[in-house]
Motif scaffolding. Structure first.
Motif, PDB file in Angstrom:
ATOM      1  N   ALA A 281     102.593  36.610 108.626  1.00 10.83           N
ATOM      2  CA  ALA A 281     102.296  37.958 108.136  1.00 10.83           C
ATOM      3  C   ALA A 281     100.799  38.216 108.106  1.00 10.83           C
ATOM      4  CB  ALA A 281     102.872  38.120 106.736  1.00 10.83           C
ATOM      5  N   LEU A 282     100.437  39.493 108.262  1.00  9.25           N
ATOM      6  CA  LEU A 282      99.095  39.947 107.906  1.00  9.25           C
ATOM      7  C   LEU A 282      99.133  40.205 106.407  1.00  9.25           C
ATOM      8  CD1 LEU A 282      97.720  42.701 110.292  1.00  9.25           C
ATOM      9  CD2 LEU A 282      97.057  40.307 110.208  1.00  9.25           C
ATOM     10  N   ARG A 283      98.098  39.780 105.730  1.00 10.93           N
ATOM     11  CA  ARG A 283      98.058  39.890 104.276  1.00 10.93           C
ATOM     12  C   ARG A 283      96.633  40.103 103.796  1.00 10.93           C
ATOM     13  NH1 ARG A 283     101.943  38.707 100.963  1.00 10.93           N
ATOM     14  NH2 ARG A 283     103.803  37.523 101.469  1.00 10.93           N
ATOM     15  N   ASP A 284      96.520  40.360 102.470  1.00  6.61           N
ATOM     16  CA  ASP A 284      95.214  40.251 101.809  1.00  6.61           C
ATOM     17  C   ASP A 284      95.266  39.254 100.667  1.00  6.61           C
ATOM     18  OD1 ASP A 284      96.198  41.853  99.481  1.00  6.61           O
ATOM     19  OD2 ASP A 284      96.108  43.518 100.907  1.00  6.61           O
TER      20      ASP A 284
ATOM     21  N   GLU B 294     121.538  45.600  99.256  1.00  6.69           N
ATOM     22  CA  GLU B 294     120.917  44.821 100.327  1.00  6.69           C
ATOM     23  C   GLU B 294     119.584  45.494 100.666  1.00  6.69           C
ATOM     24  OE1 GLU B 294     121.733  42.047 101.416  1.00  6.69           O
ATOM     25  OE2 GLU B 294     121.136  41.766 103.503  1.00  6.69           O
ATOM     26  N   ALA B 295     118.526  44.687 100.728  1.00  5.95           N
ATOM     27  CA  ALA B 295     117.196  45.250 100.996  1.00  5.95           C
ATOM     28  C   ALA B 295     116.681  44.775 102.345  1.00  5.95           C
ATOM     29  CB  ALA B 295     116.221  44.835  99.895  1.00  5.95           C
ATOM     30  N   GLU B 296     115.781  45.590 102.881  1.00  8.28           N
ATOM     31  CA  GLU B 296     115.102  45.231 104.109  1.00  8.28           C
ATOM     32  C   GLU B 296     113.616  45.172 103.772  1.00  8.28           C
ATOM     33  OE1 GLU B 296     115.763  46.725 108.692  1.00  8.28           O
ATOM     34  OE2 GLU B 296     115.787  48.164 107.070  1.00  8.28           O
ATOM     35  N   LEU B 297     113.026  43.990 103.927  1.00  4.71           N
ATOM     36  CA  LEU B 297     111.597  43.825 103.650  1.00  4.71           C
ATOM     37  C   LEU B 297     110.820  44.367 104.848  1.00  4.71           C
ATOM     38  CD1 LEU B 297     109.154  42.672 102.117  1.00  4.71           C
ATOM     39  CD2 LEU B 297     109.699  40.425 103.058  1.00  4.71           C
ATOM     40  N   LEU B 298     110.064  45.458 104.620  1.00  7.46           N
ATOM     41  CA  LEU B 298     109.374  46.129 105.729  1.00  7.46           C
ATOM     42  C   LEU B 298     107.889  45.799 105.784  1.00  7.46           C
ATOM     43  CD1 LEU B 298     110.840  49.765 105.659  1.00  7.46           C
ATOM     44  CD2 LEU B 298     111.667  47.760 106.903  1.00  7.46           C
ATOM     45  N   ALA B 299     107.299  45.483 104.631  1.00  9.31           N
ATOM     46  CA  ALA B 299     105.855  45.230 104.617  1.00  9.31           C
ATOM     47  C   ALA B 299     105.511  44.312 103.451  1.00  9.31           C
ATOM     48  CB  ALA B 299     105.081  46.542 104.489  1.00  9.31           C
ATOM     49  N   VAL B 300     104.498  43.486 103.650  1.00  7.97           N
ATOM     50  CA  VAL B 300     103.918  42.713 102.546  1.00  7.97           C
ATOM     51  C   VAL B 300     102.441  43.077 102.479  1.00  7.97           C
ATOM     52  CG1 VAL B 300     105.550  40.789 102.691  1.00  7.97           C
ATOM     53  CG2 VAL B 300     103.435  40.678 104.027  1.00  7.97           C
ATOM     54  N   ASP B 301     101.925  43.247 101.280  1.00  6.52           N
ATOM     55  CA  ASP B 301     100.527  43.632 101.080  1.00  6.52           C
ATOM     56  C   ASP B 301     100.162  44.886 101.893  1.00  6.52           C
ATOM     57  OD1 ASP B 301     100.609  41.314  99.636  1.00  6.52           O
ATOM     58  OD2 ASP B 301      99.131  40.217 100.826  1.00  6.52           O
ATOM     59  N   GLY B 302     101.115  45.805 102.036  1.00 12.78           N
ATOM     60  CA  GLY B 302     100.873  47.064 102.748  1.00 12.78           C
ATOM     61  C   GLY B 302     100.966  46.966 104.253  1.00 12.78           C
ATOM     62  N   LYS B 303     101.135  45.757 104.791  1.00 14.71           N
ATOM     63  CA  LYS B 303     101.077  45.553 106.239  1.00 14.71           C
ATOM     64  C   LYS B 303     102.458  45.191 106.791  1.00 14.71           C
ATOM     65  CE  LYS B 303      97.345  43.454 104.501  1.00 14.71           C
ATOM     66  NZ  LYS B 303      96.518  44.434 103.800  1.00 14.71           N
ATOM     67  N   GLY B 304     102.858  45.863 107.864  1.00 16.37           N
ATOM     68  CA  GLY B 304     104.216  45.738 108.376  1.00 16.37           C
ATOM     69  C   GLY B 304     104.581  44.335 108.836  1.00 16.37           C
TER      70      GLY B 304
END
Ligand code: CU
Length: 519
Positions: A453-456, A284-294
């Motif tokens: 989300a904050l992303r790039d 089971e995973a917990e997604l903590l950040a996308v594109d380096g941003k929490g």
């Protein structure tokens, strides 16, 4: 001995302090862009790597020390490295013919700037088609809070592999378009042909069949794998294999982990044209950040990852240990790659290079669930710029607002504005859209307002409408483009330009001349 060490360390410490104060002047890390051998599916070939003198891939600075790199081009051809996702001064962005001239063969270029972010980033060539030859590497920005995220941390770089050289892939995409004679149908259908060495494979929008997709399990509040009857995702390059940390699934990297401990997986889609579904299987995973941003953590074992995006997934190794494959399946393919996390003594399973069924297109199932940990300040958008994503099949040309690069069209803004970019994708393929030099927030998905989300890099799925917002607080001329290499090199590229920005390096026509060169 102690005294001698002191004599050496003191000048270094002073040097560092001065370096930090000036934001430059620190001793740079030398990054060598060079040819290296790679063995894939039994065949030896020459590819590109970005290595430090000791063989370390890429560069992983401490945030507080800033970014200090000298790129040494050991290739026989020009190159230029882009620091993907970093908020940096415009002329440090590393894009040839937009923010600098290419680095000639045998020459070097110095990059120095303060770091504003932490977490999972990456670097890649922005010159021609070099990215397809793995001119890319991780760029993890460390800080105590990043180290504290898990007991152990692992970087997993995903890439796509073809025995066909990139320039020939591009040629067959263009040629394939002409020979199929699909001129007048919808861009989605028109863009459906597939290029590979064999010119075979998924020829466009298929009729519904059993395919893999992602689903939100509302009862258990987690993202999971499902199968649905739906069309297979449209893809336009059919690869021979997928790689995780440059290895195929039948020869995967085996990573030692400890029972009962947490592991943070920093996944980077460093592929040229292949999106992924990431499967953590029994963990089971917990997604903590996308594109380096929490993001506000989301649980699950099945995640979407578009080209150039990143996922930080935290998993806990069970107390009684074992071997746990972390797999990635290519969107619209049966191809798999992965690594295996294993505790001492566990028997490692054999991984297959192919899944039994293909997948649906990436969609907004995951994106609509994401909430930024640090959203933009509360402020309305001052200026909305349209970005209509389209394709013209007559000659395999991809467009933004009806125009293919090179052109001097730009999306224009002024410093101090809150800017929105409204993407509308009328094509049958998803486009991972990347804006340089800024973090943006996803604020609207298919008509629904979100504090996303904050992303790039934003995946805009087929026929989807999405709006992003960002603060125009970093003056310059910044590329904004689809990160599918063969889309960006055939026109789906533009720049956002601040009023009064220095455009001395921006030469669209010269840039277009090196699009399509594979070396
Ligand atoms: Cu695209």
């Amino acid at each position: 001995m102690k005294k001698r060490l002191g004599k050496i360390l003191l000048p270094i410490a002073i040097c560092c302090l001065i370096g930090q104060a000036l934001g430059s002047g620190s001793e740079p890390v030398r990054l060598f862009v060079k040819e290296v051998p790679l063995k894939v599916l039994g065949k030896e070939l020459s590819v590109i790597a970005i290595e430090q003198a000791d063989g370390t891939q890429g560069y992983s600075p401490e945030k507080n020390n800033g970014f200090h790199v000298e790129v040494v081009n050991q290739l026989k051809v020009p190159t230029s490295l882009h620091w993907h996702g970093l908020i940096l001064p415009n002329l440090m962005d590393g894009v040839p013919f937009v923010t600098q001239n290419p680095i000639p063969a045998g020459k070097s270029f110095r990059y120095d700037f303060p770091l504003k972010q932490t977490g999972t980033y990456w670097m890649h060539s922005h010159y021609g088609l070099q990215e397809q030859s793995y001119n890319s590497a991780p760029l993890i920005i460390w800080a105590p809070e990043e180290r504290a995220k898990a007991d152990q941390q692992v970087v997993i770089m995903l890439s796509d592999f073809s025995f066909t050289p990139a320039d020939q892939i591009l040629k067959s995409l263009k040629g394939g378009m002409q020979s199929t004679g699909m001129k007048e149908s919808s861009p989605g259908k028109k863009m459906g042909s597939t290029a590979s060495g064999k010119m075979s494979g998924n020829m466009g929008a298929s009729s519904p069949s059993e395919v893999v997709a992602q689903r939100w399990d509302d009862q258990k509040q987690r993202l999971v794998r499902t199968t649905v009857r739906a069309p297979e995702a449209e893809i336009d390059v059919k690869y021979d294999a997928l790689l995780a940390n440059r290895r195929t699934a039948d020869d995967p990297e085996i990573i030692s982990v400890n029972a009962g401990e947490s592991v943070l997986l920093r996944l980077i889609a460093a592929s040229s044209n292949q999106n992924f579904y990431v499967d953590t299987g029994g963990l089971e995973a917990e997604l903590l950040a996308v594109d380096g941003k929490g993001v506000q953590p989301i649980r699950g074992n099945f995640f979407q990852l578009g080209v150039a995006q990143r996922l930080d997934l935290k998993v806990i190794i069970p107390k009684d240990g074992g071997a746990y494959p972390i797999l990635a399946q290519g969107e619209g393919t049966k191809l798999l790659c992965g690594v295996v996390l294993t505790t001492k003594g566990a028997s490692v399973p054999k991984l297959s290079r192919t899944a039994s069924i293909s997948t649906a297109s990436l969609d907004n199932t995951q994106e609509t669930r994401l909430r930024a940990l640090s959203p933009l300040s509360n402020h309305s958008i001052d200026r909305t710029l349209p970005a209509a994503l389209g394709g013209n099949m007559a000659n395999y040309v991809w467009t933004i607002n009806g125009a293919a690069y090179p052109n001097s069209n730009s999306l224009n803004m002024k410093s101090g504005e809150r800017v929105g970019i409204a993407f509308t994708n009328s094509t049958g393929m998803g486009h991972p859209m990347h804006l340089h030099g800024h973090d943006f927030q996803v604020v609207e998905i298919d008509g629904e307002k979100v504090s996303g989300a904050l992303r790039d890099t934003l995946m805009v799925p087929p026929r989807s409408k999405m709006t992003i917002a960002f603060d125009a607080d970093n003056a310059g001329v910044w590329p904004m483009h689809c990160h599918l290499l063969y889309h960006l090199d055939t026109g789906m590229f533009t720049v956002v330009k601040y009023e009064g920005a220095d455009t001395k390096f921006w030469q669209p026509n010269t840039q277009a001349k090196v699009f399509g060169s594979s070396k």
